[in-house]
Design a protein around this motif. Structure first.
Motif, PDB file in Angstrom:
ATOM      1  N   ARG A   1       0.827  -1.212   0.000  1.00 48.73           N
ATOM      2  CA  ARG A   1       0.000   0.000   0.000  1.00 48.73           C
ATOM      3  C   ARG A   1       0.857   1.257   0.000  1.00 48.73           C
ATOM      4  NH1 ARG A   1      -1.915   3.947   3.294  1.00 48.73           N
ATOM      5  NH2 ARG A   1      -4.155   4.485   3.214  1.00 48.73           N
ATOM      6  N   SER A   2       1.816   1.329   0.919  1.00 47.26           N
ATOM      7  CA  SER A   2       2.649   2.522   1.020  1.00 47.26           C
ATOM      8  C   SER A   2       3.559   2.671  -0.193  1.00 47.26           C
ATOM      9  CB  SER A   2       3.482   2.481   2.309  1.00 47.26           C
ATOM     10  OG  SER A   2       4.312   1.326   2.348  1.00 47.26           O
TER      11      SER A   2
ATOM     12  N   GLN B   1       1.606   4.195  -2.953  1.00 48.25           N
ATOM     13  CA  GLN B   1       1.422   5.625  -2.719  1.00 48.25           C
ATOM     14  C   GLN B   1       2.687   6.405  -3.063  1.00 48.25           C
ATOM     15  OE1 GLN B   1      -0.062   5.312   1.415  1.00 48.25           O
ATOM     16  NE2 GLN B   1      -1.842   6.455   0.706  1.00 48.25           N
TER      17      GLN B   1
ATOM     18  N   ASP C   1       4.749   9.330   3.236  1.00 49.84           N
ATOM     19  CA  ASP C   1       4.482   8.008   2.661  1.00 49.84           C
ATOM     20  C   ASP C   1       5.767   7.192   2.559  1.00 49.84           C
ATOM     21  OD1 ASP C   1       1.768   8.504   2.336  1.00 49.84           O
ATOM     22  OD2 ASP C   1       2.056   9.402   0.356  1.00 49.84           O
TER      23      ASP C   1
ATOM     24  N   TRP D   1      -4.703  -0.678   7.550  1.00 54.10           N
ATOM     25  CA  TRP D   1      -4.753  -0.125   6.188  1.00 54.10           C
ATOM     26  C   TRP D   1      -5.438   1.243   6.184  1.00 54.10           C
ATOM     27  CZ3 TRP D   1      -3.546  -2.296   1.205  1.00 54.10           C
ATOM     28  CH2 TRP D   1      -4.061  -1.587   0.116  1.00 54.10           C
ATOM     29  N   PHE D   2      -6.597   1.330   6.854  1.00 60.62           N
ATOM     30  CA  PHE D   2      -7.349   2.581   6.856  1.00 60.62           C
ATOM     31  C   PHE D   2      -6.779   3.595   7.849  1.00 60.62           C
ATOM     32  CE2 PHE D   2     -10.531  -0.271   4.960  1.00 60.62           C
ATOM     33  CZ  PHE D   2     -10.921   0.506   3.868  1.00 60.62           C
TER      34      PHE D   2
ATOM     35  N   ARG E   1      -2.925   6.878   7.673  1.00 55.16           N
ATOM     36  CA  ARG E   1      -3.179   8.188   7.095  1.00 55.16           C
ATOM     37  C   ARG E   1      -2.373   9.229   7.861  1.00 55.16           C
ATOM     38  NH1 ARG E   1      -7.745   7.675   3.914  1.00 55.16           N
ATOM     39  NH2 ARG E   1      -8.895   5.723   4.222  1.00 55.16           N
ATOM     40  N   PRO E   2      -2.138  10.389   7.247  1.00 60.53           N
ATOM     41  CA  PRO E   2      -1.337  11.418   7.920  1.00 60.53           C
ATOM     42  C   PRO E   2      -1.799  11.739   9.334  1.00 60.53           C
ATOM     43  CG  PRO E   2      -1.691  12.021   5.636  1.00 60.53           C
ATOM     44  CD  PRO E   2      -2.517  10.788   5.876  1.00 60.53           C
TER      45      PRO E   2
END
Length: 310
Positions: free
Chosen positions: A86-87, A90, A121, A290-291, A294-295
């Motif tokens: 995921r990262s 991004q 990220d 996963w969710f 975030r920042p």
């Protein structure tokens, strides 16, 4: 009055290409299955598959079953690799990162080189990489200390014809008999060997080459292993891991889900819902992470080792 029609047409065109690709994949797989069924019905192929049923014999000293520590290793590896993918995606696709991180150049981590500002990220990706590598090193040490390596490292040449036999069985949907508690089939063995001893080291080596940890002034080394080569390898390796996860999960669920999940998470060979329950809980943890990646949640963690700025 024509605007809605244009939007509808645009929406249709948007989904037309994926639908065509999906239909092509389904038709292609159907053709492969029918071809494999015809091919495995030939007398010469039947004789070959009788000689090589799809599984190589393990040495007598090979352990049977999966210990508890391997279940934890499996979960941690899944957790890290999913977030790494995921990262990494991004880092590759986000053009305007929401935040940046720069390390503290003091105390135990003080270095001669000036700190480099990187995206949040990328910081998250590199942090996950470090944890994944640490988990992998522990895994390598323990499997060789306990003899578990014998289950995922080929020890005889007949693994290759047996892998072809197992592949034909999978492709014709006459899947090989599963006995993973005792011995993987040859195709599984080669796949796990490739993942652990080839794909993972390639991901680590190319990742280090692209990171700030690589020595910039090592001209000879940089000429031997240019950063462009690392970039060309790193992304395909990520695609390999994505495909491995998809195929691995599909076969686990399609070839006796409860027993397989008990092997992986319940360290037992019985058929009950215990392993499935642990698997479901691990999925909840992974999806939540996963969710949460975030920042809003990453900033305070990243601030422990550096300065975060927008």
């Amino acid at each position: 009055m024509s605007t809605p029609a244009k939007k509808k047409s645009g929406t249709t065109n948007k989904w037309a290409k994926p639908a065509i690709v999906a239909a092509g994949v389904v038709i292609g797989l159907l053709v492969l299955v029918l071809a494999a069924r015809w091919f495995t019905g030939l007398d010469a192929v039947k004789s070959f598959m009788t000689t090589y049923p799809g599984q190589s014999e393990l040495p007598a000293t090979a352990p049977v079953g999966f210990p508890v520590w391997l279940s934890w290793q499996h979960f941690l590896n899944m957790f890290f690799i999913v977030l790494i993918i995921r990262s990494g995606w991004q880092v590759r696709t986000v053009k305007r990162p929401p935040a940046h991180w720069i390390r503290n150049n003091k105390g135990l981590i003080k270095t001669r080189n000036a700190p480099t500002k990187i995206s949040l990220d990328l910081w998250f990706h590199l942090t996950l990489d470090a944890l994944w590598v640490l988990n992998g090193l522990i895994f390598i040490v323990v499997i060789f200390a306990t003899g578990q390596w014998l289950r995922i490292v080929p020890t005889s040449w007949d693994v290759f014809p047996n892998a072809i036999s197992a592949g034909l069985q999978y492709l014709s949907l006459n899947w090989p008999t599963e006995s993973g508690w005792v011995n993987y089939n040859a195709l599984q063995l080669l796949t796990y060997f490739t993942t652990v001893f080839i794909a993972a080291p390639l991901a680590i080596l190319t990742g280090i080459r692209m990171s700030g940890a690589w020595p910039k002034n090592a001209r000879t080394l940089n000429k031997i292993f240019p950063i462009e080569a690392a970039r060309k390898v790193h992304f395909p390796v990520m695609i390999y891991f994505v495909l491995f996860i998809i195929v691995h999960v599909t076969l686990v669920l399609a070839t006796g889900a409860l027993r397989n999940l008990n092997h992986m998470y319940g360290h037992s060979d019985v058929v009950n819902w215990w392993g499935f329950g642990i698997f479901a809980a691990s999925l909840v943890v992974t999806v939540a992470a996963w969710f949460a990646a975030r920042p809003l949640f990453l900033r305070p963690i990243a601030s422990l080792t550096g300065k975060v700025s927008k």
